[in-house]
Design an enzyme around this catalytic site. Structure first.
Site, short mmCIF file in Angstrom:
data_model
loop_
_atom_site.label_atom_id
_atom_site.label_comp_id
_atom_site.label_asym_id
_atom_site.label_seq_id
_atom_site.Cartn_x
_atom_site.Cartn_y
_atom_site.Cartn_z
N CYS A 75 0.72 -1.18 0.00
CA CYS A 75 0.03 0.10 0.12
C CYS A 75 0.75 1.21 -0.01
O CYS A 75 1.46 1.63 1.02
CB CYS A 75 -0.82 -0.17 1.07
SG CYS A 75 -1.95 1.52 1.24
N CYS A 199 -5.22 5.99 -3.85
CA CYS A 199 -4.77 4.87 -3.75
C CYS A 199 -3.34 5.15 -4.22
O CYS A 199 -2.98 5.42 -5.47
CB CYS A 199 -5.32 3.74 -4.63
SG CYS A 199 -4.48 2.31 -4.64
#
Length: 260
Positions: A75, A199
């Protein structure tokens, strides 16, 4: 009843529960607990949960879980947030090296709250009719649209995530050019199973895909997400891209204690 201290961080609206787990007391395989903590109605609420653990060779180890409770791939915004958290704890300085599921990452933390994270090299971008697929630490589908504000990201993203990529899934990014080096991005994230405000690995995939397909000639790309703006810098190579840096804000929102 056990209580646990946590810190809440966000990077352009991508929010995370971060726990100092250097004593390794957190139940890492309790997917139901992690999902409950991430639940926005019955828990703290977050797109994911991150553990900071000791590392014998580097500053720390990052362990990342999606909001569904399952350990996940890299991530990018979470990596930027945990780098900021590590400096807050005194585990790291303004420059840090840590280990994540996809290998080593370097990060630079600035006093204005900005964090730059070096991403993994990318050697394979697959070009299809209508989209690009690549892995920037997590798998990403990148698709151009001419009216991003009207895209039904939840339903279209869920459909593509399941129909094209099966059980394992992929993150689905919809992209609209703004200028020759600026793009608007909206992302459906697997594991969260919804649109997120931002994101990090997604905008990284978008920047590389836009360069690979000739939508931009710039090696510095600005990405506008619903949660804020990010920047991706990179160097093309004969086989892909290297020296990839994801830059943007990482903010501590609050600290709390929860009973488990």
């Amino acid at each position: 009843m056990q209580s646990i201290t946590f810190h809440k961080y966000q990077g352009t609206g991508n929010d995370f529960i971060i726990i100092d787990d250097r004593q390794e007391q957190f139940s890492k395989k309790d997917t139901k607990l992690i999902a409950r903590l991430c639940d926005r109605k019955f828990g703290i609420g977050a797109d994911g949960l991150i553990l900071l653990q000791n590392n014998k060779l580097h500053d720390f180890t990052m362990v990342y879980y999606n909001a569904d409770g399952n350990e996940s791939s890299m991530c990018g915004n979470g990596g930027r947030c945990i780098a900021s958290f590590a400096r807050f704890l005194g585990v790291a300085t303004d420059n840090t090296t840590f280990e994540a599921i996809d290998g080593l990452h370097h990060a630079k933390i600035f006093d204005n709250g900005t964090v730059s994270l070096q991403m993994m090299d990318v050697k394979n971008l697959q070009l299809f009719d209508g989209h690009v697929f690549t892995n920037t630490g997590s798998p990403h589908h990148v698709e151009l649209t001419d009216n991003i504000d009207h895209v039904d990201v939840f339903h279209q993203g869920r459909h593509l995530r399941n129909e094209l990529y099966g059980k394992e899934g992929a993150n689905i990014n919809f992209v609209q050019p703004v200028t020759s080096s600026t793009f608007k991005v909206r992302t459906y994230e697997r594991g969260v199973e919804d649109e997120t405000l931002s994101c990090g690995t997604g905008v990284t995939a978008v920047a590389l895909a836009m360069h690979k397909t000739g939508q931009t000639q710039s090696q510095t790309v600005e990405l506008q997400t619903p949660g804020g703006n990010l920047q991706v810098n990179f160097e093309p190579t004969p086989t892909g891209y290297q020296n990839i840096w994801l830059t943007g804000p990482a903010t501590q929102v609050f600290k709390g204690t929860i009973e488990l």
